[in-house]
Scaffold this motif. Structure first.
Motif, short mmCIF file in Angstrom:
data_model
loop_
_atom_site.label_atom_id
_atom_site.label_comp_id
_atom_site.label_asym_id
_atom_site.label_seq_id
_atom_site.Cartn_x
_atom_site.Cartn_y
_atom_site.Cartn_z
N LYS A 7 0.83 -1.21 0.00
CA LYS A 7 0.00 0.00 0.00
C LYS A 7 0.86 1.26 0.00
O LYS A 7 1.98 1.26 0.48
CB LYS A 7 -0.94 0.01 1.20
CG LYS A 7 -0.30 -0.25 2.54
CD LYS A 7 -1.35 -0.38 3.62
CE LYS A 7 -0.76 -0.79 4.96
NZ LYS A 7 -0.25 -2.15 4.97
N ARG A 8 0.26 2.30 -0.55
CA ARG A 8 0.93 3.60 -0.63
C ARG A 8 -0.08 4.67 -0.20
O ARG A 8 -1.12 4.84 -0.82
CB ARG A 8 1.40 3.84 -2.06
CG ARG A 8 2.24 5.10 -2.26
CD ARG A 8 2.53 5.30 -3.74
NE ARG A 8 3.21 4.15 -4.32
CZ ARG A 8 3.08 3.78 -5.60
NH1 ARG A 8 2.28 4.46 -6.40
NH2 ARG A 8 3.73 2.74 -6.06
N GLN B 36 -1.99 8.12 0.37
CA GLN B 36 -2.20 9.32 -0.42
C GLN B 36 -2.97 10.34 0.39
O GLN B 36 -3.75 9.97 1.28
CB GLN B 36 -2.97 8.99 -1.71
CG GLN B 36 -2.24 8.02 -2.63
CD GLN B 36 -3.07 7.61 -3.83
OE1 GLN B 36 -4.24 7.97 -3.94
NE2 GLN B 36 -2.48 6.87 -4.75
N ALA C 240 -5.74 5.43 -0.22
CA ALA C 240 -4.51 4.67 -0.42
C ALA C 240 -4.55 4.01 -1.79
O ALA C 240 -5.61 3.71 -2.33
CB ALA C 240 -4.34 3.61 0.66
N ARG C 241 -3.37 3.82 -2.35
CA ARG C 241 -3.25 3.04 -3.58
C ARG C 241 -2.68 1.69 -3.17
O ARG C 241 -1.64 1.62 -2.51
CB ARG C 241 -2.35 3.73 -4.59
CG ARG C 241 -2.28 3.00 -5.94
CD ARG C 241 -1.66 3.88 -7.00
NE ARG C 241 -1.52 3.20 -8.28
CZ ARG C 241 -2.49 3.08 -9.18
NH1 ARG C 241 -3.69 3.61 -8.93
NH2 ARG C 241 -2.28 2.46 -10.32
N ALA D 86 3.69 -1.23 -8.59
CA ALA D 86 4.25 -1.28 -7.23
C ALA D 86 5.77 -1.26 -7.32
O ALA D 86 6.44 -2.29 -7.15
CB ALA D 86 3.76 -2.53 -6.50
N GLU E 286 7.78 -0.18 -5.28
CA GLU E 286 8.40 -0.49 -4.00
C GLU E 286 9.03 -1.89 -4.03
O GLU E 286 10.03 -2.15 -3.35
CB GLU E 286 7.38 -0.42 -2.87
CG GLU E 286 6.89 0.97 -2.55
CD GLU E 286 5.72 1.42 -3.40
OE1 GLU E 286 5.11 2.44 -3.09
OE2 GLU E 286 5.44 0.76 -4.44
N PRO F 110 7.26 10.38 -5.66
CA PRO F 110 5.86 10.44 -6.11
C PRO F 110 5.67 11.56 -7.13
O PRO F 110 6.16 12.67 -6.95
CB PRO F 110 5.08 10.73 -4.82
CG PRO F 110 6.03 10.43 -3.70
CD PRO F 110 7.40 10.70 -4.23
N VAL G 265 4.56 6.97 -9.76
CA VAL G 265 5.78 7.32 -9.03
C VAL G 265 6.98 7.02 -9.93
O VAL G 265 6.86 6.32 -10.94
CB VAL G 265 5.91 6.54 -7.70
CG1 VAL G 265 4.76 6.84 -6.77
CG2 VAL G 265 6.03 5.05 -7.96
N LYS H 51 11.03 5.62 -9.63
CA LYS H 51 12.06 5.03 -8.79
C LYS H 51 13.41 5.21 -9.47
O LYS H 51 13.59 4.78 -10.61
CB LYS H 51 11.78 3.55 -8.51
CG LYS H 51 12.71 2.97 -7.44
CD LYS H 51 12.23 1.60 -6.97
CE LYS H 51 13.05 1.10 -5.78
NZ LYS H 51 12.56 -0.20 -5.28
N THR I 66 9.18 0.75 3.28
CA THR I 66 9.50 -0.21 2.22
C THR I 66 10.59 -1.17 2.68
O THR I 66 10.52 -2.38 2.41
CB THR I 66 9.96 0.53 0.96
OG1 THR I 66 8.91 1.41 0.53
CG2 THR I 66 10.29 -0.43 -0.16
N ASN J 22 8.50 9.68 5.88
CA ASN J 22 9.09 8.76 4.92
C ASN J 22 10.16 7.88 5.56
O ASN J 22 10.26 6.70 5.25
CB ASN J 22 9.70 9.54 3.75
CG ASN J 22 8.63 10.24 2.93
OD1 ASN J 22 7.54 9.71 2.77
ND2 ASN J 22 8.93 11.41 2.43
#
Length: 543
Positions: free
Chosen positions: A178-179, A181, A205-206, A303, A305, A329, A335, A337, A474, A523
């Motif tokens: 989950k992320r 928001q 949440a996403r 995802a 992450e 983000p 997002v 990475k 993460t 974070n």
């Protein structure tokens, strides 16, 4: 001939992009014996009226009405473009309760066919009585693939004067990565169950399902202070009308489908949804013992992450250091990475340019799509500072320095000045001193406990972050997810082979990190993990 074919392909592509189909279902959960509607919204540049067909399953079609059309004219580069939206509403009646599947949806536009994925509805036996205030979890979709992103909004619906609200218990969402928001708490007016409500998002949440089957969206508990009466009337808010109530949303189930194994690429990244890959290498020529740097940016809606750094350059004469990664983000769905590679060239080498294809899974098209990334050539020349064994990479600079330090430590004995007549006695004292020092060294070594690190390679970076006491959600998720067993992280902790004290410790720690990340929006967590529990975790991790 080639030019004519290219023009035809271009015209066909433009025509395909100009047509679009969306379908709205109202209500989303029909009731047996009561009408519900399918609203077809068709965007097209065609003049002919579309022909719509679909299989209603166990429902019965009882009517069709035109909802009119809208026309938009635009001028681009002196050319007039006309685009219209046509809407048709079909009325249906569900014959029985349970699952209803509406399939084979096709819209024919003068020979051009638009398709839509099957609609899966839940038909209720009877219409539920809608209260004046409640919390409802609303996912963006309920039929998904493993790893496909879903936006979940927890809305407060009300017909009352809400004074204040506070989240009492956050959803665990243990079936997902989950992320968090930031919810948009602006109030909007909506229709639900045939009644008009005000609603505002209280938590968002996403989420990404981690396994096929049924994934449950857990409830949210919300404490609400409100006043009975007309929500538009200030005079209805007297002290005796003030109420406090704790609301809990219902669980929502998602049907999670496994990714198809047919045509599965060997170098599939595991990412679901559209992604882009961008590699930048600042230089292509280096000297021996010089750092080689590269940066890979992966941008998408999956995802990330869980996505680890792929191998870019591979050579026995390239010493690779820990790759740094960071998630940035961009919006609620997308997002980026960043992976920063650092390698050390230990000898002369030349790596040719190659193209690496990274594959992701497109859940709408239900197929794997490849993105080609050019890996630039690199050349390492110059004279090495020391001879290099061609069959074995040279020792790293760090290893060499450590050996130098060891030699320095051995030579740090106090000098002994010896006269000619005392030489024999001094030699005896020297050997006695050396033997005594060796005995002390053996005692100290016996007190040290040596252990072999049993950390899988793919999570070593995350484990080191935990070990240092400065880590992210993460990092914790990646490490604990490696515990044996099925289910979410908390379930894996509970069923692991760790002792009970460590199980309780990591359960509290994981929940605390979730609180910091999803409530306080931090974070990075600064919290030194107790050594005995970290060792216990290390013991049971799968190699």
């Amino acid at each position: 001939m080639k030019n004519i074919l290219l023009i035809f392909i271009t015209m066909w592509s433009i025509q395909s992009l100009a047509n679009n189909l969306t379908i709205e279902v109202n209500p989303v959960q029909p009731v047996v014996g009561e009408q519900f509607s399918l609203l077809f919204n068709i965007e097209t540049t065609e003049r002919d009226e579309p022909y719509i067909s679909f299989n209603p399953g166990t429902a019965r079609v009882v009517g069709r009405n035109s909802e009119g059309q809208s026309v938009m004219t635009s001028i681009v580069n002196g050319k007039i473009s006309i685009k219209k939206t046509i809407s048709f509403r079909y009325s249906l009646v569900a014959e029985k309760s349970g699952n209803l599947r509406i399939s084979d949806i096709v819209v024919d536009l003068a020979g051009t066919k638009l398709t839509h994925k099957d609609l899966r509805l839940t038909v209720l036996k009877e219409a539920p009585e809608t209260p004046d205030i409640f919390v409802l979890a609303v996912p963006s979709k309920t039929d998904v693939f493993v790893g496909e992103g879903v936006d979940v909004n927890y809305y407060l619906y009300t017909r009352l004067n809400v004074i204040a609200s506070q989240i009492k218990e956050y959803p665990k969402l243990s079936d997902f990565v989950k992320r968090f928001q930031n919810p948009d708490e602006r109030t909007e007016t909506v229709e639900y169950g045939g009644r008009v409500f005000y609603r505002a998002s209280k938590y968002m949440a996403r989420v990404y399902a981690t396994a096929p089957g049924i994934a449950k969206i857990d409830p949210l508990r919300l404490e609400v202070n409100y006043a009975k009466g007309d929500p538009n009337s200030f005079f209805g808010m007297s002290a005796r009308n003030m109420m406090k109530r704790t609301l809990t949303s219902k669980k929502v189930e998602l049907n999670v489908r496994p990714l198809p194994t047919e045509n599965l690429p060997t170098n599939f990244t595991g990412l679901v949804g559209k992604h882009d890959f961008k590699l930048s290498v600042p230089r292509t020529k280096y000297l021996v013992n010089e750092a080689v740097e590269a940066k890979l940016e992966v941008t998408g809606e999956g995802a990330l992450e869980n996505f680890n750094a792929p191998k870019i350059y591979n050579s026995e004469f390239l010493e690779e250091f820990d790759t740094k990664s960071e998630i940035v983000p961009l919006n609620n769905q997308v997002v980026r990475k960043d992976f920063e590679y650092t390698l050390l060239a230990r000898d002369h080498l030349q790596i040719d340019t190659r193209v690496e294809t990274f594959y992701y899974f497109d859940p709408d098209a239900e197929r794997y799509i490849g993105v080609d990334v050019e890996i630039p050539a690199i050349e390492v020349g110059g004279s090495a500072s020391a001879s290099v064994n061609k069959n074995k990479p040279t020792e790293s600079r760090v290893t060499q320095e450590l050996k130098k330090e060891e030699k320095r430590e051995i030579s740090l004995l106090a000098p002994t000045f010896i006269g000619s007549e005392e030489k024999g006695l001094a030699v005896n004292f020297y050997y006695l001193n050396l033997g005594f020092s060796g005995a002390i060294l053996l005692i100290l070594l016996s007190m040290v406990r040596f252990s072999v690190v049993r950390i899988p390679e793919e999570i070593q970076e995350h484990y080191h972050a935990l070990n240092k006491g400065r880590y992210t959600y993460t990092d914790m998720f990646q490490v604990l997810s490696k515990l044996n067993g099925d289910g979410g992280v908390l379930t894996k902790i509970e069923t692991s082979e760790m002792n009970e004290e460590s199980k309780k410790y990591f359960t509290r720690l994981y929940k605390g990190i979730e609180q910091e990340v999803f409530k306080n929006q931090k974070n990075t967590v600064n919290n030194k993990i107790k050594r005995k529990h970290l060792k216990e975790l290390e013991r049971v991790l799968k190699v």
